[in-house]
Structure formats: structure tokens, C-alpha cells
Design a protein around this motif. Structure first.
Motif, PDB file in Angstrom:
ATOM      1  N   PHE B  46       0.865  -1.180   0.000  1.00 29.64           N
ATOM      2  CA  PHE B  46       0.000   0.000   0.000  1.00 29.64           C
ATOM      3  C   PHE B  46       0.901   1.229   0.000  1.00 29.64           C
ATOM      4  N   PRO B  47       0.388   2.362  -0.463  1.00 30.61           N
ATOM      5  CA  PRO B  47       1.246   3.546  -0.363  1.00 30.61           C
ATOM      6  C   PRO B  47       1.549   3.870   1.102  1.00 30.61           C
ATOM      7  N   CYS B  48       0.541   3.676   1.956  1.00 29.75           N
ATOM      8  CA  CYS B  48       0.666   4.117   3.339  1.00 29.75           C
ATOM      9  C   CYS B  48      -0.247   3.255   4.194  1.00 29.75           C
ATOM     10  N   GLY B  50      -2.123   4.312   6.232  1.00 31.17           N
ATOM     11  CA  GLY B  50      -3.349   5.103   6.275  1.00 31.17           C
ATOM     12  C   GLY B  50      -4.364   4.652   5.239  1.00 31.17           C
ATOM     13  N   ARG B  51      -3.896   4.016   4.167  1.00 29.84           N
ATOM     14  CA  ARG B  51      -4.790   3.553   3.100  1.00 29.84           C
ATOM     15  C   ARG B  51      -5.475   2.235   3.473  1.00 29.84           C
ATOM     16  N   ILE B  52      -4.970   1.551   4.498  1.00 29.87           N
ATOM     17  CA  ILE B  52      -5.463   0.207   4.795  1.00 29.87           C
ATOM     18  C   ILE B  52      -6.806   0.279   5.511  1.00 29.87           C
ATOM     19  N   ASP B  53      -7.800  -0.206   4.807  1.00 28.34           N
ATOM     20  CA  ASP B  53      -9.156  -0.200   5.322  1.00 28.34           C
ATOM     21  C   ASP B  53      -9.313  -1.448   6.198  1.00 28.34           C
ATOM     22  N   HIS B  79       5.887   8.828   5.455  1.00 24.18           N
ATOM     23  CA  HIS B  79       6.217   9.529   4.208  1.00 24.18           C
ATOM     24  C   HIS B  79       5.118  10.531   3.860  1.00 24.18           C
ATOM     25  N   TYR B  80       3.911  10.242   4.318  1.00 23.31           N
ATOM     26  CA  TYR B  80       2.770  11.113   4.029  1.00 23.31           C
ATOM     27  C   TYR B  80       2.373  11.916   5.271  1.00 23.31           C
ATOM     28  N   ILE B  81       3.347  12.304   6.048  1.00 21.30           N
ATOM     29  CA  ILE B  81       3.189  13.146   7.223  1.00 21.30           C
ATOM     30  C   ILE B  81       2.535  12.428   8.404  1.00 21.30           C
ATOM     31  N   ALA B  82       1.273  11.976   8.221  1.00 16.32           N
ATOM     32  CA  ALA B  82       0.567  11.475   9.406  1.00 16.32           C
ATOM     33  C   ALA B  82      -0.301  10.262   9.133  1.00 16.32           C
ATOM     34  N   GLY B  83      -0.146   9.628   7.988  1.00 19.34           N
ATOM     35  CA  GLY B  83      -0.999   8.491   7.638  1.00 19.34           C
ATOM     36  C   GLY B  83      -0.939   7.379   8.664  1.00 19.34           C
ATOM     37  N   HIS B  86      -3.143   8.005  11.668  1.00 17.53           N
ATOM     38  CA  HIS B  86      -4.549   7.699  11.402  1.00 17.53           C
ATOM     39  C   HIS B  86      -4.768   6.195  11.458  1.00 17.53           C
ATOM     40  N   ARG B  90      -7.181   4.110  13.932  1.00 12.37           N
ATOM     41  CA  ARG B  90      -8.230   3.303  13.326  1.00 12.37           C
ATOM     42  C   ARG B  90      -8.139   1.867  13.833  1.00 12.37           C
TER      43      ARG B  90
END
Lengths: 665, 166
Positions: B46-48, B50-53, B79-83, B86, B90
Motif C-alpha cells: 500500500f502507499p501508506c 493510512g490507506r489500509i481499510d 512519508h505522508y506526514i501522518a498516515g 490515522h 483506526r
């Protein structure tokens, strides 16, 4: 029906040693949708890539999976090859059967089974891949530089010298910043004004630089390449076009006893003033809070004596909108003042060391003004209380800095060096005087820095005492400094004539509110955060905004100048193209499903989510939905995982693709 | 010669959801350093984090995974600041939910593995594999799937009452 081509790489023997590549190719060839499956010794080599291109054209392949090394290694290579063969590069995926398989497993059977599964997973994924066109964003090739200190000046000059227009905004009436206040600079002791003022004049005369002094940033809208900036130009009460800078108004102004902030309130100025004689622009400002005309309505002497008729009491604040493509933030620093506790400050320890109570306890910047040839004392070191020359002077380091219990845990970086410089300047001016320095550690990393510090001890006779001061009080006209010398283990008491505190460097007041306007992040001290501490030290995480100087963290002049030039180089890199091209891995909103809850907006670290109104043909508002600005989106996909109605999708990592992979297991 | 590996009756299926910048790169490093670990893990990039649902985790269990690993950049290194923050928040909530529906939380592991921690990747994967192997196959979802073969008739008094109240 998709026609997928699968290419299994041997990687010499790196993969084929533990993975039976022929079996993988044969097994994968049986999967539905796979039209072509083969293996080859080196897929990344020229013949390997040609094999791929030829197969795409001859077999009319719709998607490609290359099973080889990590995509971090060769994804770009194969996507380029696929593009050259006429397919969209995002229809090519890599299956990692080297780093994640052949290299980490010894059992050939296990590794082969795992390789088949990995490739099978990617085959299912690639079926759901969509054509992603590359995204281009136009660029306005003008830049905004916020802050006219040495950082802002350097960045502005570098960008302007490259032929791009620069808008330089400075809050004070003159550019120059803190560097213009300094007397001499370490480690060479060259006079700050002598090296600074030519650069200030260059800014004023540069045809590509538009200078707004006495101005502030009011509003920033837009994104990389396309910012709209509203600048508030405060009323100067003097027409900049008419004023010749003769200075008659200042000599005639009856209000002569206003403490000059530039001289750290030791020197006095008039109500109509330029902060210092070399100011750029050399146009006075009327300080409306202290001007008799503005307070009582009477006076107006300056207007009467002004030959060109430049004084204008009616002038009003102006709002100016400028379009820029990049922003350099160079707002610099402020000194931690322990004299007065600002309202709501979380930092403890105000009023310590008699600062603000004992007049001869001053901070480092005040000492700079005393030592400066253009300062209020003409370069003589004199006590603010009675104007006498101090014969014993005590410097105390780390005031505020490195004091976790007081609320500042960082090192201010420049104080060790400037205190060494202060002891030298003092010794040059007061030959029979003695300087003492209380210090915790001497931190002197930098070219010629340690040599300079040693010189202050070995040649300029400063006495360094390792230890902190416990108490300090006024006794007659002396200041008694009590401290410990931990190197020897004794208590020390010095009757000093003057005490200089090396106070901590802090970001400018209001740094947080500017950051909020710009949409950039800052740390708990309000220093601005760079995108990556090591590899992207001058860029903000927000695309198109760059950092220079002490607004990002304490810095000395050489470092600030380097960073400013680096920021300028980044701006020029951006401006080197007419269109900004970016990887199309961005989030996209399905407007039909979006309910406008804006949970995505809350989690977006880039501020890429905007509100978009959907209207019918009559112009009636139907609903407000989220819109992801592709120029700003970072492509992390946090919004998609957050969206309760699953109405936002990250291209290249859609739910469909990922579920297909999981289902392939 | 390599020592003969012990044979196991049960080979668990482990699915790893990792971010591309830290853990995927860490797993690559384990490869380039020729470290060895059980072949049970399948990595999804995944990119991050944070993308993992969380749905993906359920989906993985449903598809027969016996263990799931979620791994990303260390807090503060995203890499995406705060992913990853989150993601952390979650999954803290999601774990509670899983526990509530009766999934043994030992089957699900969250970890931070940086791009420099090839050794840690090997450790995390090996530990989880062995732990899940000891626990045996994941059956909860299979049992649920059986229960889903429900006739659709409202045949208990409680259900009838609940239905009538709607």
C-alpha cells in the motif's frame, strides 16, 4: 477480456536457483485472462525489454505483469518499456519474487509455490488496473518570499537572478532583519552591515524584485504552481514614490524620545523614522501610535518641511493580490525574552537573572547594538544604567535553551559562538576589562568555529567557567553573580558591572498563524516543519512551499544562506518546466456517492480536499461534495480508508484492486 | 548443506499489509541481506498504512488467512506526514471490534518496521507465523459462513417481536 502477458525473470540465477521459473510460467499461463506467459534470463536487460515490447505488440497484450525483483528497483524501467510499446504504463505491475521470495527461502518447492501465488495475486490485481493519464498542472513562474532578512534576501536574489519575478514581503519598515542589527559576525569578525547592506541595495535595485515592506500576508489560496496571495500593505503615511529620503522630516519631528526597537530600545528615534540609517527602502514611516498629529490632530511638522510633499496622513492600508507559483518562507527568529512573560506562554522562568529588573542585565542582541559602530553608543560598550564602561562583564549561556524544565529543550546553536565573539569584541574595546563566561558545554561545530572559540580564551583572555549561575543580585552599582565551577568543584562569586544573557532563539511571534494561512505544519515551539529532516530539508510537506533560515530551526548565517539558496534552487527546479507533471496516483471523489461529511478533509495532511458545490441547471444547490485537488494530493489514500460512504478512491490502489489480490489467495 | 526443516502438520497462511516506504523496503532489505524466514507470508503493498481499510483485514480472514500483519513506518516517520497515526488510531478501535466479534487478537499483529529494519521484519514474520501455527487454523469465519446458511424465516419469538417493533 483482458490479454495479460506475464514475464518471469530468472535474474541470472538469483531467482531461478530457488524458484522453478518454468513451472511458474506454465502454471500462470493457465490462469483465466493470461494470454502469454514466459520466462527469461534477464528481463531488465535490453533484450529482455525488447522481448516484452515485442510480445505486447505481437500478442496484443492488454496488461503486463513482470515477476522479477522489487518494484522499488525496476518498476520505472518496465513501465517505461510498456509505455514505449504503446500501453499505458499503469497497466504494468511487478510481482516481487526475488527480495520477497527467492532470496529469503531455501526450499525450492516452498519458494516455487509462493512465487506462483505472488504472481497470481498480481495477475488478479492488474486485471483491475485502469489507464491513468499523467496529470499536468500549469505553473505561474513568479515566487513569493516571506521575510526580508538574510534568508529572504538571498532566496529572492537567487530566484530573481535566474530571471523569475520575485515578490518580497517584509513586516518591518526596512528589509535586513536581525543580521542588520549585528555588529560583527563570527568566525571572521567582518562587520555585518558591510556584508549585508550591499545585498539589501541589490534587492532594492533588482528589476525582477517587487518589494513590499511594512506589509504582511493576509491570505494564501491555491496550490503548487497556482497560489493567490493577498498582501496587506500597511499605511506608511509617506508616499514611497515622492519621498527622496532626505530625512528632514526626522530631524524636525518633535517626538524624539521613542525607544527604537532596532536598537533594542536603548537608542531613541522620532515618530517619523527609518529604523536605521542604511534602511531599504530609505523611506520613513510614521509610527501612528506615537505621532502627535495622529494622537491630538495638531503638529504635522513633517508634512510642512517635506519638500516633495510625500507625507500623507490620509494614507490607508491596502490589500494587494498577487499570483505566484512558489512560496519561500523565511520569517526568521525572535529572541526568548525572560524579562516579560507574554500572555498565555507555556514557558516558565520569566524574570530570572534580574532580566527586566536590573538595567545592566541585557541580552545578546542588546550587546550587539552596543558593540555596533552604528549603534546608540557609537560602538562603545557602555552600561545602559549610567553610561559607564563595565570593567568586569559576565556572560551566561543557555538562557532558556536546553532547559527542559523551563519549556525549551533544544539548543539554540549560535549562542556559544556569538558569546565567544562578544568576549572578543569586549576585549577589543575595553582593554583592561575582564570577561567571564558561565557555560554548560561549548558547542562549536562549523568551519573555523572551534579555532575561533579557542582564540577567545587563549588570545582574548576570556575566562570560561563550566557551570550555571544560581543567583544574581544588585549590590550597590555592582551585580553579584553567584555560580558554581563544576570543573573545580567550587562556588564562584563575581562582582560584575554588566551581565549579558545568551537567550534562546525562538520562532517569530505569529509564526503559527502564518503557518495556518499557508497550510504548513510546525512543531510545538512553532518552528516550521520540513518535509523530511534529512532528505528534504528545505521543502514543506505542502507542495510548492519552501523554507529558508531560522524559521525552521536555530541557524547561523552561513547555514541560513545555504538553505536560502537551496530553497531558491528548488523554486527554480519547479519553474524549469511550463507544466508540472506528477504521478497520477491521486485520490478521486465519486461525487454521486459523496455525502459531504468531509471526514476526508479532516484526515488529509496535504489540505488537498476542497468543498465543491453541485448545482442543477437552474443553479440551485443540490449538495456540497468533496473534491481532491490533484495538484496537491500526496497520494497516501488515508481519505479512502476513512470515507464512510467509500466515495473516494486512490487511483492505482483502489478497493477493487486490493480485494482482487486478497481473493486470489 | 542446509539442515532439514522440521515438517509441520499445519502451514498457516499469513497476509501482510505493509506500506511501500518503510516496511516493504524493510522486507526488501531482508531479501538483499539474504535473511531467511518462513514462506507463509504474502505481502500486499500500500502507499501508506493510512490507506489500509479494516475491511481488508476482515476480507483476508474470510479468504482463509490464519494471521494478518499490518506494518508501516514508525510514528513520526510517515512519508505522508501522518498516515500512520490515522492507521494507528483506526486499528486501535478496530481491534476492540474484532475482539467483540470473537476473533482471537493474537492472529492480528500491528508493528512498525522501518526501511532499515530487515532483521525486525524477519523477526516479526517468524514470530507471527509460529504463534499462529501453534494456534491452529482460523475457523471462526468458516463457522460463521455455515451459520449464514440460515433459512431466512423469523422463527424465534424474540426475532418476531423485534421485527414487529420496526
Amino acid at each position: 477480456m483482458s490479454r495479460i502477458g506475464v514475464f518471469i525473470c530468472h535474474c541470472g540465477e538469483n531467482i531461478s536457483r530457488t524458484v522453478d521459473v518454468e513451472r511458474v510460467a506454465a502454471q500462470i499461463g493457465k490462469l483465466p485472462g493470461v494470454a502469454f506467459s514466459t520466462d527469461y534470463k534477464y528481463m531488465c536487460s535490453d533484450p529482455g525489454q525488447n522481448l516484452l515490447k515485442k510480445a505486447i505488440q505481437e500478442q496484443k497484450l492488454s496488461h503486463v505483469v513482470v515477476a522479477a525483483c522489487s518494484p522499488r528497483m525496476h518498476e520505472k524501467t518496465f513501465r517505461k518499456a510498456v509505455e514505449a510499446a504503446g500501453l499505458n504504463p499503469f497497466l504494468c505491475e511487478m510481482a516481487n519474487i526475488r527480495e520477497h521470495c527467492s532470496w529469503v527461502h531455501e526450499n525450492k518447492e516452498e519458494a516455487t509455490v509462493k512465487a506462483i501465488e505472488i504472481v497470481g495475486m498480481m495477475v488478479e490485481r492488474v486485471k483491475k488496473n485502469r489507464v491513468l493519464p499523467s496529470i499536468t498542472v500549469p505553473i505561474t513562474k513568479r515566487s513569493l518570499v516571506i521575510g526580508g532578512g538574510i534568508a529572504g534576501i538571498q532566496a529572492a536574489l537567487d530566484i530573481a537572478d535566474c530571471g523569475h519575478e520575485v515578490i518580497l514581503v517584509e513586516r518591518e519598515p526596512s528589509i535586513g532583519g536581525h543580521m542588520a542589527q549585528l555588529s560583527e559576525t563570527f568566525p571572521t569578525l567582518d562587520c555585518s552591515q558591510c556584508i549585508m547592506t550591499p545585498k539589501m541595495v541589490d534587492v532594492a535595485n533588482h528589476p525582477k524584485i517587487k518589494l513590499y515592506t511594512y506589509s504582511e500576508i493576509e491570505l494564501v489560496e491555491g496550490y503548487i504552481g497556482n497560489f493567490q496571495v493577498t498582501i496587506k500593505k500597511r499605511a506608511r503615511s509617506v508616499d514611497e514614490d515622492k519621498c527622496t529620503g532626505c530625512g528632514v522630516c526626522m530631524t524636525k519631528c518633535p517626538q524624539k524620545k521613542i525607544p527604537n526597537k532596532f536598537d533594542m530600545n536603548i537608542g531613541m528615534r522620532t515618530a517619523i523614522y527609518v529604523p536605521f540609517p542604511q534602511a531599504v527602502p530609505n523611506t520613513p514611516v510614521i509610527d501612528r501610535d506615537n505621532c502627535t498629529k495622529f494622537k491630538t490632530g495638531k503638529c504635522g511638522v513633517c508634512q510642512k518641511v517635506c519638500g516633495p510633499g510625500a507625507v500623507d496622513f490620509e494614507q490607508e492600508d491596502q490589500l494587494i493580490v498577487e499570483a505566484v507559483g512558489a512560496i519561500v518562507v523565511a520569517t526568521g527568529f525572535d529572541l526568548y525574552s525572560i524579562a516579560e512573560k507574554p500572555k498565555g506562554s507555556p514557558i516558565k522562568g520569566y524574570g530570572e537573572f534580574g532580566h527586566g529588573k536590573i538595567p545592566d542585565v541585557i541580552d545578546g542582541m542588546t550587546f550587539e547594538r552596543l558593540a555596533s559602530a552604528s549603534g546608540p553608543t557609537g560602538g562603545k560598550i557602555l552600561r545602559p544604567s549610567d553610561g559607564k564602561e563595565p570593567k568586569q562583564i559576565v556572560f551566561i549561556q543557555c538562557i532558556g535553551s536546553r532547559a527542559r524544565e523551563k519549556g525549551i529543550s533544544y539548543c539554540s546553536k549560535v549562542c556559544c559562538m556569538y558569546t565567544a565573539k562578544h568576549t572578543m569584541l569586549y576585549h577589543h574595546k575595553v582593554h583592561d576589562g575582564q570577561a567571564y563566561v558561565f557555560f554548560m558545554d561549548a558547542r562549536t561545530p562549523g568551519k573555523s568555529y572551534d579555532e575561533f572559540w579557542r582564540r577567545s580564551i587563549e588570545e582574548e583572555e576570556a575566562v570560561y567557567i563550566r557551570g550555571m549561575v544560581s543567583r544574581l543580585y544588585q549590590k550597590g552599582d555592582k551585580i553579584v553573580v553567584m555560580g558554581s565551577d563544576i570543573a573545580v568543584g567550587v562556588q564562584v562569586e563575581i562582582e560584575a558591572d554588566m551581565v549579558v544573557l545568551a537567550t534562546a532563539i525562538q520562532p517569530q511571534k505569529g509564526a503559527d498563524s502564518l503557518a495556518q494561512k499557508l497550510g504548513i505544519s510546525y512543531d510545538k515551539y512553532h518552528f516550521y516543519s520540513e518535509a523530511h529532516a534529512k532528505l528534504r530539508p528545505v521543502e514543506c510537506a505542502t507542495a510548492g512551499i519552501y523554507l529558508a533560515g531560522a524559521c525552521q530551526g536555530p541557524k547561523d548565517i552561513p547555514e541560513t544562506v545555504s538553505q536560502a539558496s537551496a530553497a531558491a534552487a528548488k523554486v527554480m527546479t519547479l519553474f524549469s518546466k511550463d507544466q508540472l507533471e506528477r504521478e497520477p496516483i491521486v485520490a478521486r471523489v465519486r461525487e454521486a456517492g459523496c455525502v459531504g461529511c468531509f471526514a476526508c478533509k479532516k484526515v488529509c495532511a496535504y489540505g488537498a480536499v476542497e468543498e465543491k458545490e453541485i448545482r442543477d441547471r437552474q443553479g440551485n444547490l443540490i449538495k456540497v461534495v468533496a473534491y481532491v485537488n490533484p495538484g496537491v494530493c500526496g497520494g497516501c489514500g488515508t481519505c479512502q480508508a476513512t470515507c464512510p460512504s467509500k466515495s473516494v478512491e486512490l487511483d492505482g490502489y483502489t478497493d477493487e484492486q486490493i480485494v482482487a489480490m486478497i481473493e486470489a489467495l | 548443506m542446509h539442515a532439514e526443516k522440521p515438517k509441520h502438520d499445519f502451514e498457516p497462511k499469513i497476509i501482510a499489509f505493509v506500506c511501500t516506504w518503510c516496511t516493504y523496503a524493510g522486507a526488501d532489505l531482508a531479501g538483499t541481506s539474504r535473511m531467511q524466514y518462513p514462506s507463509n507470508v504474502r505481502v500486499l503493498k500500500f502507499p501508506c498504512t493510512g490507506r489500509i481499510d479494516p475491511v481488508f483485514i476482515l476480507k483476508a480472514f474470510q479468504q482463509g488467512a490464519d494471521g494478518v500483519l499490518v506494518s508501516g513506518c514508525h510514528p513520526g516517520d510517515c512519508h505522508y506526514i501522518a498516515g500512520n497515526f490515522h492507521a494507528r488510531r483506526r486499528f486501535a478501535a478496530f481491534r476492540k471490534l474484532l475482539e467483540f466479534i470473537g476473533v482471537d487478537l493474537n492472529r492480528l499483529q500491528f508493528s512498525w518496521v522501518s526501511a532499515a529494519e530487515g532483521g525486525k521484519w524477519v523477526e516479526v514474520v517468524t514470530d507471527l507465523t509460529e504463534k499462529v501455527r501453534a494456534m491452529g487454523p482460523m475457523t471462526e469465519f468458516k463457522e460463521l459462513a455455515l451459520e449464514e446458511q440460515w433459512s431466512g424465516k423469523i422463527d424465534t419469538p424474540e426475532l418476531k417481536e423485534a421485527y414487529n417493533q420496526i
